[in-house]
Write a protein that holds these residues in place. Structure first.
Motif, PDB file in Angstrom:
ATOM      1  N   SER A 112       0.827  -1.215   0.000  1.00  0.00           N
ATOM      2  CA  SER A 112       0.000   0.000   0.000  1.00  0.00           C
ATOM      3  C   SER A 112       0.857   1.259   0.000  1.00  0.00           C
ATOM      4  CB  SER A 112      -0.943   0.017   1.211  1.00  0.00           C
ATOM      5  OG  SER A 112      -0.232   0.161   2.428  1.00  0.00           O
ATOM      6  N   VAL A 113       1.946   1.237   0.758  1.00  0.00           N
ATOM      7  CA  VAL A 113       2.840   2.402   0.800  1.00  0.00           C
ATOM      8  C   VAL A 113       3.504   2.610  -0.557  1.00  0.00           C
ATOM      9  CG1 VAL A 113       4.992   3.302   1.775  1.00  0.00           C
ATOM     10  CG2 VAL A 113       3.248   2.340   3.286  1.00  0.00           C
ATOM     11  N   LEU A 114       3.955   1.539  -1.179  1.00  0.00           N
ATOM     12  CA  LEU A 114       4.600   1.647  -2.489  1.00  0.00           C
ATOM     13  C   LEU A 114       3.652   2.253  -3.531  1.00  0.00           C
ATOM     14  CD1 LEU A 114       6.528  -1.766  -2.698  1.00  0.00           C
ATOM     15  CD2 LEU A 114       7.518   0.512  -2.429  1.00  0.00           C
ATOM     16  N   ILE A 115       2.427   1.734  -3.581  1.00  0.00           N
ATOM     17  CA  ILE A 115       1.449   2.246  -4.554  1.00  0.00           C
ATOM     18  C   ILE A 115       1.102   3.698  -4.250  1.00  0.00           C
ATOM     19  CG2 ILE A 115      -0.908   2.006  -5.430  1.00  0.00           C
ATOM     20  CD1 ILE A 115      -0.666  -1.016  -4.923  1.00  0.00           C
ATOM     21  N   THR A 116       0.909   4.003  -2.973  1.00  0.00           N
ATOM     22  CA  THR A 116       0.566   5.365  -2.560  1.00  0.00           C
ATOM     23  C   THR A 116       1.661   6.353  -2.943  1.00  0.00           C
ATOM     24  OG1 THR A 116      -0.816   4.622  -0.704  1.00  0.00           O
ATOM     25  CG2 THR A 116       0.092   6.849  -0.568  1.00  0.00           C
ATOM     26  N   VAL A 117       2.910   5.997  -2.705  1.00  0.00           N
ATOM     27  CA  VAL A 117       4.031   6.889  -3.012  1.00  0.00           C
ATOM     28  C   VAL A 117       4.148   7.117  -4.517  1.00  0.00           C
ATOM     29  CG1 VAL A 117       6.546   7.139  -2.947  1.00  0.00           C
ATOM     30  CG2 VAL A 117       5.317   6.352  -0.923  1.00  0.00           C
ATOM     31  N   VAL A 118       3.954   6.062  -5.293  1.00  0.00           N
ATOM     32  CA  VAL A 118       4.011   6.193  -6.756  1.00  0.00           C
ATOM     33  C   VAL A 118       2.938   7.179  -7.236  1.00  0.00           C
ATOM     34  CG1 VAL A 118       3.598   5.005  -8.947  1.00  0.00           C
ATOM     35  CG2 VAL A 118       5.051   3.946  -7.202  1.00  0.00           C
ATOM     36  N   ILE A 119       1.719   7.029  -6.737  1.00  0.00           N
ATOM     37  CA  ILE A 119       0.619   7.927  -7.115  1.00  0.00           C
ATOM     38  C   ILE A 119       0.919   9.351  -6.661  1.00  0.00           C
ATOM     39  CG2 ILE A 119      -1.828   8.471  -6.750  1.00  0.00           C
ATOM     40  CD1 ILE A 119      -2.291   5.425  -6.419  1.00  0.00           C
ATOM     41  N   ASP A 120       1.385   9.484  -5.425  1.00  0.00           N
ATOM     42  CA  ASP A 120       1.690  10.786  -4.835  1.00  0.00           C
ATOM     43  C   ASP A 120       2.739  11.536  -5.656  1.00  0.00           C
ATOM     44  OD1 ASP A 120       1.647  12.868  -3.044  1.00  0.00           O
ATOM     45  OD2 ASP A 120       2.818  11.868  -1.507  1.00  0.00           O
ATOM     46  N   ASP A 121       3.867  10.874  -5.905  1.00  0.00           N
ATOM     47  CA  ASP A 121       4.960  11.508  -6.649  1.00  0.00           C
ATOM     48  C   ASP A 121       4.543  11.853  -8.082  1.00  0.00           C
ATOM     49  OD1 ASP A 121       6.352  11.107  -4.343  1.00  0.00           O
ATOM     50  OD2 ASP A 121       7.940   9.891  -5.205  1.00  0.00           O
ATOM     51  N   PHE A 122       3.791  10.962  -8.698  1.00  0.00           N
ATOM     52  CA  PHE A 122       3.343  11.203 -10.079  1.00  0.00           C
ATOM     53  C   PHE A 122       2.458  12.446 -10.153  1.00  0.00           C
ATOM     54  CE2 PHE A 122       0.031  10.718 -13.333  1.00  0.00           C
ATOM     55  CZ  PHE A 122       0.818  10.650 -14.484  1.00  0.00           C
ATOM     56  N   LEU A 123       1.461  12.539  -9.275  1.00  0.00           N
ATOM     57  CA  LEU A 123       0.537  13.668  -9.297  1.00  0.00           C
ATOM     58  C   LEU A 123       1.245  14.987  -9.000  1.00  0.00           C
ATOM     59  CD1 LEU A 123      -2.555  12.106  -7.473  1.00  0.00           C
ATOM     60  CD2 LEU A 123      -2.346  12.626  -9.904  1.00  0.00           C
ATOM     61  N   ILE A 124       2.187  14.944  -8.060  1.00  0.00           N
ATOM     62  CA  ILE A 124       2.921  16.163  -7.714  1.00  0.00           C
ATOM     63  C   ILE A 124       3.872  16.561  -8.836  1.00  0.00           C
ATOM     64  CG2 ILE A 124       4.658  17.136  -6.145  1.00  0.00           C
ATOM     65  CD1 ILE A 124       3.313  15.527  -3.892  1.00  0.00           C
ATOM     66  N   ASP A 125       4.585  15.601  -9.399  1.00  0.00           N
ATOM     67  CA  ASP A 125       5.537  15.899 -10.475  1.00  0.00           C
ATOM     68  C   ASP A 125       4.837  16.461 -11.705  1.00  0.00           C
ATOM     69  OD1 ASP A 125       7.596  15.045  -8.900  1.00  0.00           O
ATOM     70  OD2 ASP A 125       7.790  13.070  -9.833  1.00  0.00           O
ATOM     71  N   LYS A 126       3.653  15.939 -12.016  1.00  0.00           N
ATOM     72  CA  LYS A 126       2.907  16.395 -13.192  1.00  0.00           C
ATOM     73  C   LYS A 126       2.074  17.645 -12.903  1.00  0.00           C
ATOM     74  CE  LYS A 126       4.312  13.021 -15.792  1.00  0.00           C
ATOM     75  NZ  LYS A 126       5.249  13.288 -16.909  1.00  0.00           N
ATOM     76  N   ASN A 127       2.050  18.038 -11.617  1.00  0.00           N
ATOM     77  CA  ASN A 127       1.320  19.250 -11.215  1.00  0.00           C
ATOM     78  C   ASN A 127      -0.141  19.209 -11.658  1.00  0.00           C
ATOM     79  OD1 ASN A 127       1.478  21.690  -9.793  1.00  0.00           O
ATOM     80  ND2 ASN A 127       1.722  22.879 -11.667  1.00  0.00           N
ATOM     81  N   LEU A 128      -0.753  18.045 -11.523  1.00  0.00           N
ATOM     82  CA  LEU A 128      -2.091  17.833 -12.069  1.00  0.00           C
ATOM     83  C   LEU A 128      -3.211  18.451 -11.230  1.00  0.00           C
ATOM     84  CD1 LEU A 128      -1.758  14.099 -13.228  1.00  0.00           C
ATOM     85  CD2 LEU A 128      -1.641  16.168 -14.636  1.00  0.00           C
ATOM     86  N   LEU A 129      -2.951  18.630  -9.939  1.00  0.00           N
ATOM     87  CA  LEU A 129      -4.042  19.053  -9.061  1.00  0.00           C
ATOM     88  C   LEU A 129      -3.794  20.399  -8.385  1.00  0.00           C
ATOM     89  CD1 LEU A 129      -4.681  15.555  -7.436  1.00  0.00           C
ATOM     90  CD2 LEU A 129      -6.130  16.694  -9.117  1.00  0.00           C
ATOM     91  N   SER A 130      -2.878  21.169  -8.914  1.00  0.00           N
ATOM     92  CA  SER A 130      -2.545  22.462  -8.296  1.00  0.00           C
ATOM     93  C   SER A 130      -3.726  23.428  -8.298  1.00  0.00           C
ATOM     94  CB  SER A 130      -1.356  23.107  -9.006  1.00  0.00           C
ATOM     95  OG  SER A 130      -1.640  23.301 -10.380  1.00  0.00           O
ATOM     96  N   GLU A 131      -4.583  23.327  -9.312  1.00  0.00           N
ATOM     97  CA  GLU A 131      -5.736  24.234  -9.424  1.00  0.00           C
ATOM     98  C   GLU A 131      -6.761  24.013  -8.316  1.00  0.00           C
ATOM     99  OE1 GLU A 131      -6.780  26.777 -11.771  1.00  0.00           O
ATOM    100  OE2 GLU A 131      -4.608  26.800 -11.981  1.00  0.00           O
ATOM    101  N   VAL A 132      -6.751  22.823  -7.735  1.00  0.00           N
ATOM    102  CA  VAL A 132      -7.754  22.516  -6.705  1.00  0.00           C
ATOM    103  C   VAL A 132      -7.129  22.361  -5.312  1.00  0.00           C
ATOM    104  CG1 VAL A 132      -9.427  21.495  -8.272  1.00  0.00           C
ATOM    105  CG2 VAL A 132      -7.613  20.062  -7.324  1.00  0.00           C
ATOM    106  N   GLY A 133      -5.877  22.780  -5.185  1.00  0.00           N
ATOM    107  CA  GLY A 133      -5.267  22.760  -3.861  1.00  0.00           C
ATOM    108  C   GLY A 133      -4.265  21.665  -3.608  1.00  0.00           C
ATOM    109  N   GLY A 134      -3.935  20.887  -4.629  1.00  0.00           N
ATOM    110  CA  GLY A 134      -2.922  19.840  -4.449  1.00  0.00           C
ATOM    111  C   GLY A 134      -3.521  18.463  -4.239  1.00  0.00           C
ATOM    112  N   VAL A 135      -2.666  17.509  -3.925  1.00  0.00           N
ATOM    113  CA  VAL A 135      -3.095  16.109  -3.843  1.00  0.00           C
ATOM    114  C   VAL A 135      -3.902  15.807  -2.584  1.00  0.00           C
ATOM    115  CG1 VAL A 135      -1.144  15.318  -5.236  1.00  0.00           C
ATOM    116  CG2 VAL A 135      -0.939  15.332  -2.742  1.00  0.00           C
TER     117      VAL A 135
END
Length: 295
Positions: free
Chosen positions: A248-271
């Motif tokens: 669970s930690v491995l999957i969570t970290v992969v999702i977390d880093d991907f979303l932050i690196d791609k800056n996908l959710l900055s418009e709504v306040g981040g991940v």
């Protein structure tokens, strides 16, 4: 003290709701969380009380399950809405209104998923906060809070404290002492959950460091708090629990880093806590698939 809480069940339910932020049905855990939040800012402390109370009161008035209310299940998403809005924005009258309304709405959304028997964890908080931040940024001129604009020197952090900083950032607290208090708060409720959470924080920070994430933000716990929550969900005393925590930690970290690196959710306040929710859902689906195979 037990007699006091028996006479004031609403306060007990509110404190348990705050404790459920890290999946702990424990009033003392909730109280320590509240103390840690107040140490960060009085606005955050008041906000979490108001939003949690709004969520709990709404559940009571709508005649939701008493056992669910007593367990604090209608308080934790509401609590996070309150602390998030007070962290991101200066607490104007509109923000206070949204803190209370958002807390009440979080309880309604939580109930919908509980009725459907879908484990959504903090998803109601995420949806409400994303919408509020997007609308407030685009249609108001409310300035950011002092906590958002404060500069934190990297020298204020070190590798050792990174572990507990992950606990602090679950509830938007960047202070070292708040992180330690939050760890202790979980430990008094469930030592296994606290230690697995600590391991999740360390692993999340290490994997993010390998991935080249900013070291100052890693030290602050910004790349560890979602891992803390994922680890707590699957914590336990069975040998297999450690495997599920790791996955669970491995999957969570992969999702977390991907979303932050791609800056996908900055418009709504981040991940926010979305990587935790998504990572946990993924592992629960894997567990369900394996269970079907055994049958």
């Amino acid at each position: 003290m037990d007699k006091f809480f028996e006479k004031t069940p609403f306060i007990d339910n509110v404190l348990k709701g705050i404790g459920q932020i890290m999946l702990q049905e424990n009033r003392w855990t909730g109280l320590l969380f509240l103390i840690g939040i107040f140490m960060g800012s009085w606005q955050g402390g008041i906000a979490v009380i108001l939003s949690t109370a709004a969520g709990t009161y709404t559940a009571m008035k709508l005649n939701y399950s008493k056992s669910e209310i007593n367990a604090g299940l209608y308080g934790f998403s509401a609590a996070l809405v309150g602390v998030a809005l007070s962290f991101v924005f200066q607490t104007t009258l509109l923000i206070w209104i949204l803190i209370v309304a958002g807390g009440a709405l979080a309880a309604v959304i939580q109930h919908f998923f509980i009725q459907k028997k879908i484990p959504v964890f903090t998803f109601p908080f995420i949806i409400i906060t994303w919408i509020c931040i997007f609308l407030l940024h685009h249609f108001t001129q409310i300035p950011p809070s002092e906590m958002m604009t404060a500069k934190i020197e990297p020298a204020d952090y070190d590798d050792f404290l990174t572990c507990t900083n992950g606990f602090g950032e679950v509830i938007f607290q960047g202070g070292v002492l708040s992180g330690i208090i939050f760890f202790v708060a979980v430990f008094i409720s469930s030592p296994a959950a606290a230690l697995y959470g600590l391991a999740g924080s360390v692993l999340g920070a290490y994997l993010s460091h390998i991935n080249g994430e900013p070291i100052d933000k890693i030290h602050m716990g910004l790349f560890g708090f979602n891992a803390v929550l994922s680890a707590i969900v699957f914590s336990g005393f069975k040998k297999t629990d450690g495997i599920w925590v790791l996955l669970s930690v491995l999957i969570t970290v992969v999702i977390d880093d991907f979303l932050i690196d791609k800056n996908l959710l900055s418009e709504v306040g981040g991940v926010l806590t979305f990587p935790f929710v998504a990572g946990t859902w993924a592992v629960l689906l894997i567990q369900k698939a394996l269970l079907k195979q055994k049958k």
